[in-house]
Design a protein around this motif. Structure first.
Motif, PDB file in Angstrom:
ATOM      1  N   SER A 134       0.953  -1.232   0.045  1.00 39.68           N
ATOM      2  CA  SER A 134      -0.059   0.114  -0.175  1.00 39.68           C
ATOM      3  C   SER A 134       0.748   1.303  -0.113  1.00 39.68           C
ATOM      4  O   SER A 134       2.023   1.180   0.702  1.00 39.68           O
ATOM      5  N   TYR A 135       0.277   2.188  -0.706  1.00 39.47           N
ATOM      6  CA  TYR A 135       1.038   3.690  -0.704  1.00 39.47           C
ATOM      7  C   TYR A 135       1.441   4.170   0.534  1.00 39.47           C
ATOM      8  O   TYR A 135       2.302   4.241   1.021  1.00 39.47           O
ATOM      9  N   ALA A 136       0.092   4.355   1.147  1.00 38.81           N
ATOM     10  CA  ALA A 136       0.157   4.917   2.758  1.00 38.81           C
ATOM     11  C   ALA A 136      -0.328   4.033   3.530  1.00 38.81           C
ATOM     12  O   ALA A 136      -1.273   3.198   3.408  1.00 38.81           O
ATOM     13  N   GLY A 137       0.089   3.862   4.825  1.00 32.63           N
ATOM     14  CA  GLY A 137      -0.007   3.168   5.858  1.00 32.63           C
ATOM     15  C   GLY A 137      -0.002   1.720   5.788  1.00 32.63           C
ATOM     16  O   GLY A 137      -0.864   1.039   6.282  1.00 32.63           O
ATOM     17  N   SER A 138       1.084   1.259   4.916  1.00 34.58           N
ATOM     18  CA  SER A 138       1.245  -0.054   4.687  1.00 34.58           C
ATOM     19  C   SER A 138       1.587  -0.862   5.987  1.00 34.58           C
ATOM     20  O   SER A 138       1.964  -0.394   6.966  1.00 34.58           O
ATOM     21  N   GLU A 139       1.012  -1.991   6.095  1.00 36.14           N
ATOM     22  CA  GLU A 139       0.912  -2.877   7.417  1.00 36.14           C
ATOM     23  C   GLU A 139       2.450  -3.140   7.548  1.00 36.14           C
ATOM     24  O   GLU A 139       2.868  -3.215   8.816  1.00 36.14           O
ATOM     25  N   SER A 140       3.331  -3.300   6.577  1.00 34.35           N
ATOM     26  CA  SER A 140       4.665  -3.818   6.558  1.00 34.35           C
ATOM     27  C   SER A 140       5.576  -2.623   7.238  1.00 34.35           C
ATOM     28  O   SER A 140       6.366  -2.891   8.016  1.00 34.35           O
ATOM     29  N   PHE A 141       5.005  -1.408   6.754  1.00 34.34           N
ATOM     30  CA  PHE A 141       5.602  -0.384   7.825  1.00 34.34           C
ATOM     31  C   PHE A 141       5.635  -0.374   9.024  1.00 34.34           C
ATOM     32  O   PHE A 141       6.502  -0.142   9.871  1.00 34.34           O
ATOM     33  N   PHE A 142       4.240  -0.307   9.498  1.00 33.83           N
ATOM     34  CA  PHE A 142       4.237  -0.711  10.961  1.00 33.83           C
ATOM     35  C   PHE A 142       4.911  -1.663  11.839  1.00 33.83           C
ATOM     36  O   PHE A 142       5.328  -1.661  12.945  1.00 33.83           O
ATOM     37  N   ARG A 143       5.137  -2.977  11.132  1.00 32.46           N
ATOM     38  CA  ARG A 143       5.886  -3.803  11.579  1.00 32.46           C
ATOM     39  C   ARG A 143       7.243  -3.363  11.785  1.00 32.46           C
ATOM     40  O   ARG A 143       7.924  -3.902  12.418  1.00 32.46           O
ATOM     41  N   PHE A 144       7.888  -2.936  10.476  1.00 32.09           N
ATOM     42  CA  PHE A 144       9.024  -2.532  10.641  1.00 32.09           C
ATOM     43  C   PHE A 144       9.325  -1.408  11.720  1.00 32.09           C
ATOM     44  O   PHE A 144      10.303  -1.409  12.333  1.00 32.09           O
ATOM     45  N   GLU A 145       8.413  -0.414  11.710  1.00 30.80           N
ATOM     46  CA  GLU A 145       8.690   0.620  12.694  1.00 30.80           C
ATOM     47  C   GLU A 145       8.665   0.038  14.172  1.00 30.80           C
ATOM     48  O   GLU A 145       9.268   0.579  15.111  1.00 30.80           O
ATOM     49  N   ALA A 146       7.773  -0.938  14.300  1.00 26.47           N
ATOM     50  CA  ALA A 146       7.537  -1.330  15.889  1.00 26.47           C
ATOM     51  C   ALA A 146       9.015  -2.135  15.911  1.00 26.47           C
ATOM     52  O   ALA A 146       9.586  -1.864  17.203  1.00 26.47           O
ATOM     53  N   GLU A 147       9.424  -2.753  15.080  1.00 29.50           N
ATOM     54  CA  GLU A 147      10.881  -3.318  15.297  1.00 29.50           C
ATOM     55  C   GLU A 147      11.846  -2.500  15.679  1.00 29.50           C
ATOM     56  O   GLU A 147      12.821  -2.729  16.529  1.00 29.50           O
ATOM     57  N   VAL A 148      11.889  -1.272  14.911  1.00 27.00           N
ATOM     58  CA  VAL A 148      13.092  -0.515  14.782  1.00 27.00           C
ATOM     59  C   VAL A 148      12.776   0.292  16.290  1.00 27.00           C
ATOM     60  O   VAL A 148      14.117   0.619  16.874  1.00 27.00           O
ATOM     61  N   LYS A 149      11.677   0.496  16.616  1.00 21.65           N
ATOM     62  CA  LYS A 149      11.489   1.246  17.954  1.00 21.65           C
ATOM     63  C   LYS A 149      11.733   0.667  19.033  1.00 21.65           C
ATOM     64  O   LYS A 149      12.490   1.079  19.935  1.00 21.65           O
TER      65      LYS A 149
END
Ligand code: F0G
Length: 450
Positions: free
Chosen positions: A71-86
């Protein structure tokens, strides 16, 4: 008895290697203007040019690729990535970039500018180029022991804190835009920085109100050396040590092509809300929307998994052992290598290997080319070609891609090196016949000087 540390994986996809003859390689290298960056990788047998973006991914990472949400905006993959990096870094703002230098470009275009200075243990070449592009200047303050190539000090990647204080006084604290700690210190031999040094840099930054930037490319390898060598750290997990390293910094740039165990990706992370907002604006202009930033959703998934795998003990024990095996093997065969072995590569002193080649005839480039001719092994020069007159040493780096080569591949490299040493007197020097305005090592042309 010391037990063999084996590759902690089975291989289920293979990429065949192409073998060439010496005559073919002579022709190929001539056509590459004697710059191995121009070689087709298929004409290289063992490619130790870089450990960047060359990792083999795990089955779990490939599974993540299939999960990728594009997805262009709000990709589920981004939130998994972000949680891991955070979780790993503790930073509030996580900005994905297509690789490390994109994070550097965004950051230093915002922090920097004419009249400003950055101080580092050693600026990596893309870091330096991005700082200088913004109009600021770079000062390296590596530890004194890092200048002594064969001294086996445990943390040769440390900053020289006295030199840092002098440079701050020189520039004026308000003119220092950042202190950058590169872990491990790639340009200085892949040597680690101690937690004690990082904590001390934190104090310097607090005293002067200067942001601390962690160039975290090889954070996990650095964490291993901290646990292995630093008193009081032996009981901790690699992840805990890494978490502390990140939390000592204000900002981090990261190339996931190293300790992210992926082929492409990176991030810029920080706590400063205002700076993050400005960074996201530049990101949208140059990389992409903040939930993908120049990456596909599947890339974000692969990084999220890679960041977990890289701090596993079995993986890192193997990783460090394989680099040590290469370094010790080279030394046993008479090659002068930087000691102690770093986390990702062996660094050979080309000047000491080829003492008959004067400085102007580029001993590092000569050694790189000789290695390719002798056995199809590709390495990289880190010396006068890369740094110009500022070069402290003439080094050649043999970088180990992660999870790619086996011990017998390394044995082959050692044999090639031994062959080369046996005929080292006949290795010619080189001169540059063409060069671009910056980062010349990638594209310069050379010719041998007989
Ligand atoms: N910082 C360090 C310490 C690096 O080693 C690199 C890349 C970068 C930043 C830039 O990251 O390539 O993702 O843009 N080093 C590679 C190498 C190229 O071969 O050492 P990038």
């Amino acid at each position: 008895m010391i037990r063999t540390i084996i590759e902690p994986f089975r291989i289920k996809v293979v990429q065949p290697l192409r073998f060439t003859t010496r005559e073919e390689r002579e022709d190929l290298l001539r056509r590459a203007h004697y710059n191995p960056f121009y070689l087709h990788a298929g004409d290289v047998l063992i490619d130790l040019l870089t450990d960047s973006g060359t990792s083999a991914m795990s089955n779990e990472q490939w599974a993540g690729m299939m999960r990728g949400d594009e997805s262009y905006a709000g990709s589920e993959s981004f939130f998994r990535f972000e949680a891991e990096v955070k979780d790993l870094t503790g930073f509030r703002h996580v900005i994905p970039t297509h690789q490390g230098r994109a994070a550097e470009r965004i950051l230093f275009s915002l922090l920097g500018g004419k009249g400003m200075t950055t101080i580092a243990n050693t600026h990596f070449d893309t870091t330096r180029a991005n700082v200088e592009q913004s109009g600021a200047r770079c000062v390296d303050c590596p530890s004194p022991e890092s200048r002594r190539l064969t001294e086996a000090a445990p943390f040769k990647g440390n900053l020289d804190l006295d030199a840092v204080e002098r440079e701050i006084a020189n520039a004026g604290e308000r003119k220092v835009e950042a202190i950058i700690v590169t872990v491990t210190n790639n340009s200085g031999g892949g040597q680690p920085v101690s937690l004690a040094n990082l904590r001390a840099v934190r104090q310097v930054c607090d005293r002067h109100g200067i942001p601390l930037v962690l160039d975290a490319c090889r954070f996990a390898e650095n964490a291993w050396f901290i646990r292995d060598r630093e008193p009081g750290q032996e009981g901790r997990t690699l992840r805990e040590i890494a978490q502390e390293m990140f939390r000592l910094a204000d900002i981090s740039t990261f190339s996931a092509k190293k300790d992210g165990l992926v082929n492409m990706g990176g991030f810029l992370a920080m706590n400063d809300d205002a700076l993050a907002a400005r960074a996201r604006s530049v990101l949208i202009l140059t990389e992409g929307f903040p939930t993908y930033g120049g990456l596909a959703g599947r890339d974000l998934e692969a990084i999220a998994v890679g960041l977990r795998e890289v701090v596993r003990d079995e993986y890192m024990a193997y990783r460090i052992a394989s680099v040590r095996y290469l370094c010790h093997g080279l030394k046993e065969r008479g090659a002068p290598v930087i000691e102690p072995p770093g986390g990702h590569a062996a660094y050979v002193d080309a000047k000491a290997t080829l003492p008959h080649i004067p400085k102007e005839f580029l001993a590092g480039q000569a050694l790189v080319n000789a290695l390719y001719l002798a056995g199809g092994v590709r390495a990289v020069e880190i010396g006068t070609v890369m740094f110009g007159a500022a070069a402290q040493h003439e080094l050649v780096r043999l970088a180990m891609p992660r999870r790619v080569y086996t011990q017998s591949h390394v044995d082959y490299v050692l044999e090639v090196f031994a062959d080369l040493l046996a005929e080292r007197d006949r290795v010619p020097g080189y001169r540059i016949t063409w060069e671009p305005p910056y980062l010349r090592h990638f594209t310069a042309h050379f010719e041998p000087v007989r």
